[in-house]
Design a protein around this motif. Structure first.
Motif, mmCIF file in Angstrom:
data_model
loop_
_atom_site.group_PDB
_atom_site.id
_atom_site.type_symbol
_atom_site.label_atom_id
_atom_site.label_comp_id
_atom_site.label_asym_id
_atom_site.label_seq_id
_atom_site.Cartn_x
_atom_site.Cartn_y
_atom_site.Cartn_z
ATOM 1 N N VAL A 72 -3.891 2.044 -2.455
ATOM 2 C CA VAL A 72 -3.514 3.585 -2.200
ATOM 3 C C VAL A 72 -4.386 3.993 -0.753
ATOM 4 O O VAL A 72 -5.529 3.586 -0.656
ATOM 5 N N LEU A 73 -3.464 4.428 0.149
ATOM 6 C CA LEU A 73 -4.081 5.167 1.244
ATOM 7 C C LEU A 73 -3.979 6.673 1.225
ATOM 8 O O LEU A 73 -2.696 7.097 1.163
ATOM 9 N N VAL A 110 1.003 -1.171 -0.191
ATOM 10 C CA VAL A 110 -0.011 0.149 0.039
ATOM 11 C C VAL A 110 1.067 1.257 0.063
ATOM 12 O O VAL A 110 2.052 1.461 0.826
ATOM 13 N N VAL A 111 0.554 2.297 -0.861
ATOM 14 C CA VAL A 111 1.366 3.521 -1.014
ATOM 15 C C VAL A 111 0.328 4.516 -0.317
ATOM 16 O O VAL A 111 -0.832 4.771 -0.469
ATOM 17 N N ARG A 112 0.959 5.571 0.524
ATOM 18 C CA ARG A 112 0.319 6.573 1.083
ATOM 19 C C ARG A 112 0.554 7.707 0.329
ATOM 20 O O ARG A 112 1.506 8.392 0.013
ATOM 21 N N VAL A 113 -0.570 8.561 0.013
ATOM 22 C CA VAL A 113 -0.701 9.569 -0.805
ATOM 23 C C VAL A 113 -0.839 10.658 0.213
ATOM 24 O O VAL A 113 -1.725 11.068 1.085
ATOM 25 N N ARG A 114 0.211 11.686 0.400
ATOM 26 C CA ARG A 114 0.384 12.909 1.366
ATOM 27 C C ARG A 114 0.342 14.148 0.508
ATOM 28 O O ARG A 114 -0.341 15.205 1.229
ATOM 29 N N PHE A 164 -8.833 1.739 -2.963
ATOM 30 C CA PHE A 164 -8.239 3.061 -1.938
ATOM 31 C C PHE A 164 -8.844 2.950 -0.799
ATOM 32 O O PHE A 164 -10.140 2.377 -0.538
ATOM 33 N N SER A 165 -8.162 3.510 0.215
ATOM 34 C CA SER A 165 -8.965 3.713 1.514
ATOM 35 C C SER A 165 -8.433 5.197 1.999
ATOM 36 O O SER A 165 -7.604 5.748 1.539
ATOM 37 N N VAL A 166 -9.045 5.682 3.109
ATOM 38 C CA VAL A 166 -8.678 7.220 3.607
ATOM 39 C C VAL A 166 -7.922 7.084 5.034
ATOM 40 O O VAL A 166 -8.844 6.285 5.889
ATOM 41 N N ASP A 167 -6.978 7.410 5.370
ATOM 42 C CA ASP A 167 -6.644 7.728 6.835
ATOM 43 C C ASP A 167 -7.290 8.798 7.369
ATOM 44 O O ASP A 167 -6.719 9.976 6.985
#
Length: 419
Positions: free
Chosen positions: A30-31, A10-14, A55-58
């Motif tokens: 994608v997180l 999983v990669v995190r989009v900041r 995808f999911s959302v933190d």
């Protein structure tokens, strides 16, 4: 025992800049940080529709835990956090951002409302057409998160443990389905077995689809240098794995991937390649340092050191001893040495001094290089046991740097054998 399920990548989009690196085939999921989603919902939605990646959302609720964690380097509240906080506290008397979260939430019921709002945000924030959708005759691809994440705080004390339990229970009720629960453990509790037992005992079991652990500020070097820290992390992971619920890591790298055999089922990482242990507070500011990820030693080196080690290697030796990622192979195929591109730098003025920083092109290319290299690492841990991967990497590192970088691999292997 080796985990039978593949390690989920999983990669995190900041930031919005991260969106250009989303590609099916080099990541599984994608997180998205909620503050980034609040900052650029349309561009984020467009990127997800283009790639069709799950995808999911933190929820990023922990950023409201302490005042310094939602402010920028000037001490000002970031506007995207102000907007996000307003949505989270709708229907409550909570004021965000105002003060430490455990001090400004007055009742259990308001914790529950906050959790309900965070779940609603994850479900609905991307349920919108983009400008490109409005120009198309086709119906837009609907965007639904593959999992819902319970909002959580860093578990500094039993007060946060209690709040996290309330948030998790309320999230399950609001979602009407199992949710992912974050287990965010500060260093002082990670190394205290009794405190760690209390924290584990406070965690919800029913209605949990997965646990995602995170130890803010703990770098890979710290893990490998301090047996107590590594043992605490293994105790945390094993205590969760024993429940029969999948366990992931929210900010992982090579060392965390090596814990696949110990039960880590998913690894999340962002697009940065310098390991700073991912602290909970707001970080950043200032120009990037001139460091590049060197896959053969599985950590970053300064540009000058990387140049010294790899620039004289031809395509075959470079692939064998330095890096075999698709970017580096492609650079050679196009008649360029990859390090001439990865190590490109410029001079910037900071205050009264000058320093070097990577060019914009080098930043983008280092991002691809790191992402592709990380993918190859995950594929290796999926195909072989951790000890087999590490033994191979010891030989590769020795071929590039002699014994200088083999010690960290040996320490990791020793910790895994003890664990």
């Amino acid at each position: 025992m080796m985990s039978r399920a593949p390690l989920h990548h999983v990669v995190r989009v900041r930031t919005s800049d991260d969106l250009e690196f989303l590609r099916a085939g080099i990541m599984d999921e994608v997180l998205i940080n909620a503050n980034q989603l609040e900052n650029s919902p349309e561009s984020t939605a467009a990127a997800l529709r283009r790639t069709a990646l799950p995808f999911s959302v933190d929820p990023m609720l922990y950023r409201f835990q302490k005042p310094g964690w939602w402010r920028n380097h000037k001490g000002e509240t970031k506007r995207n956090y102000a907007r996000l906080g307003k949505l989270y506290v709708e229907g409550t008397s909570i004021e965000l951002p105002a003060g430490p979260l455990v001090d400004v939430v007055p009742t259990d019921q308001e914790w529950r409302v906050l959790a309900c709002n965070a779940i609603s945000y994850q479900r609905s924030r991307l349920d919108m057409p983009t400008q490109l959708d409005l120009l198309s005759n086709e119906l837009p691809h609907e965007l639904h998160p593959v999992r819902l994440n319970a909002p959580a705080l860093v578990s500094d004390s039993e007060a946060e443990d209690r709040a996290n339990r309330l948030l998790a229970e309320a999230s399950v009720d609001a979602a009407q389905e199992p949710v992912a629960v974050s287990v965010i453990v500060p260093l002082q509790r990670l190394v205290d077995p009794r405190q760690l037992d209390r924290l584990l005992g406070s965690l919800l079991r029913d209605g949990v689809s997965s646990y995602f652990v995170w130890t803010p500020g703990v770098t890979e070097e710290r893990l490998l240098a301090d047996h107590t820290v590594f043992a605490g992390l293994l105790k945390l992971i094993s205590g969760l794995v024993e429940r029969g619920i999948p366990v992931g890591h929210l900010h992982g790298g090579y060392v965390i991937a090596a814990l696949h055999d110990a039960g880590i089922a998913a690894l999340v990482h962002h697009f940065g390649w310098v390991d700073r242990g991912e602290p909970a507070q707001q970080s950043g500011g200032g120009p990037r340092s001139c460091q590049t990820y060197v896959p053969s030693v599985r950590h970053c080196l300064r540009f000058d050191r990387a140049y010294q080690l790899g620039r004289s290697l031809d395509a075959a030796d470079y692939a064998e001893r330095y890096c075999g990622c698709a970017f580096c192979a492609g650079a050679f195929a196009n008649g360029q040495h990859p390090l001439d591109l990865l190590l490109e730098q410029r001079t910037v003025t900071v205050g009264a001094s000058e320093r070097h920083t990577p060019t914009a092109r080098a930043v983008a290319l280092n991002t691809w290089h790191h992402l592709l290299s990380r993918r190859k690492e995950i594929e290796a841990f999926n195909a072989y046991t951790a000890v087999e991967v590490i033994d191979r990497d010891i030989r590769r590192a020795a071929a590039l740097t002699g014994d200088r970088d083999t010690g960290r691999f040996s320490r990791l292997a020793d910790e895994l054998r003890v664990g």
